[in-house]
Design a protein around this motif. Structure first.
Motif, short mmCIF file in Angstrom:
data_model
loop_
_atom_site.label_atom_id
_atom_site.label_comp_id
_atom_site.label_asym_id
_atom_site.label_seq_id
_atom_site.Cartn_x
_atom_site.Cartn_y
_atom_site.Cartn_z
N THR A 115 -75.73 -6.24 19.48
CA THR A 115 -75.45 -5.76 20.83
C THR A 115 -76.71 -5.83 21.68
OG1 THR A 115 -73.79 -4.22 19.96
CG2 THR A 115 -74.59 -3.83 22.20
N GLU A 127 -72.87 -2.56 27.83
CA GLU A 127 -73.15 -2.59 26.40
C GLU A 127 -73.56 -1.21 25.89
OE1 GLU A 127 -72.49 -5.01 24.56
OE2 GLU A 127 -72.20 -6.63 26.00
N LYS A 129 -72.47 1.61 27.04
CA LYS A 129 -71.24 2.38 26.96
C LYS A 129 -70.41 1.97 25.75
CE LYS A 129 -67.21 3.70 29.73
NZ LYS A 129 -66.51 3.51 31.04
N ARG A 130 -70.33 0.67 25.49
CA ARG A 130 -69.54 0.18 24.36
C ARG A 130 -70.13 0.64 23.04
NH1 ARG A 130 -69.16 -4.54 21.20
NH2 ARG A 130 -71.03 -5.41 22.16
#
Length: 233
Positions: A115, A127, A129-130
């Motif tokens: 990531t 990214e 948040k994910r």
């Protein structure tokens, strides 16, 4: 079997429960067998499992621990079921590992993918948040690695194991400080006049661009002074 009321003088039940003295010898044998089983299992799982765990490796290790823990202490549980569970876990891990060599989708499905959290000194909000990754966690990782601000970083990746990989910016540019607020003296010492950094994403612009304007990277409107690296003495 009906349990007896607790008594301070009943040390046998307190220490051994309902087991007999000879069961201690069996516990020693079970522990020896379990140790050998775990050593063989970890050897078959490979060096990858001995390194930092991914989510898949953690699930395998937890499965082994859950399968082996109870028979160590329960006289009415045999050692064959945990052996079978270990064989299934090892076989599954090796099967998926082999499939991941030729098919990257399999590897990323079970172990997640890399990531990118920072690009060119700026946070990637989507990214973050994910990955459910708080900024303070990244600041901590950067400080432990010797970085002082986001402008020193070209790329920051979170690996499937949860560790961080850094690619330095060449050359570094002013950026958002990752030093703790309690060290305001060092933060001010590294201040760069004429530049501001977005508190939300770390985007760095000239102070004239930041005045009364939102960040053109994330849309936030909270700014602070940008910093540069302070030479270590």
């Amino acid at each position: 079997m009906e349990s007896r009321p607790f008594s301070l003088a009943d040390w046998h039940r307190f220490l051994f429960g309902n087991a007999s003295w000879p069961f201690l010898l069996e516990v020693l044998m079970r522990t020896g067998v379990t140790y050998v089983l775990l050593v063989i299992a970890m050897r078959l799982l490979g060096r990858r499992v001995a390194a930092q765990y991914t989510l898949f490796e953690i699930s395998i290790v937890v499965t082994l621990a859950a399968a082996i823990g109870v028979p160590l202490q329960a006289a009415n549980r045999g050692m064959l079921p945990p052996l079978l569970i270990a064989l299934v876990a090892i076989g599954l891990q090796r099967l998926i590992a082999r499939a991941g060599i030729n098919h990257r989708q399999v590897e990323t499905m079970v172990a997640t993918d890399v990531t990118p959290l920072v690009r060119e000194g700026r946070f990637e909000a989507a990214e973050l948040k994910r990955a459910a990754m708080p900024r303070e966690k990244i600041y901590e990782a950067m400080r432990l690695a010797g970085w002082q601000h986001l402008g020193q970083i070209s790329r920051l990746y979170m690996e499937p194991s949860g560790s961080f990989s850094f690619i330095p910016a060449r050359p570094a540019k002013p950026g958002l400080s990752v030093l703790p607020e309690i060290d305001e003296e060092l933060r001010k010492e590294s201040r760069v006049d004429g530049y501001c950094a977005c508190l939300t994403c770390g985007n760095t612009v000239r102070a004239t661009q930041a005045e009364a304007h939102d960040c053109n990277h994330c849309g936030a409107h909270d700014w602070t002074y940008a910093v540069t690296e302070v030479e270590r003495r």
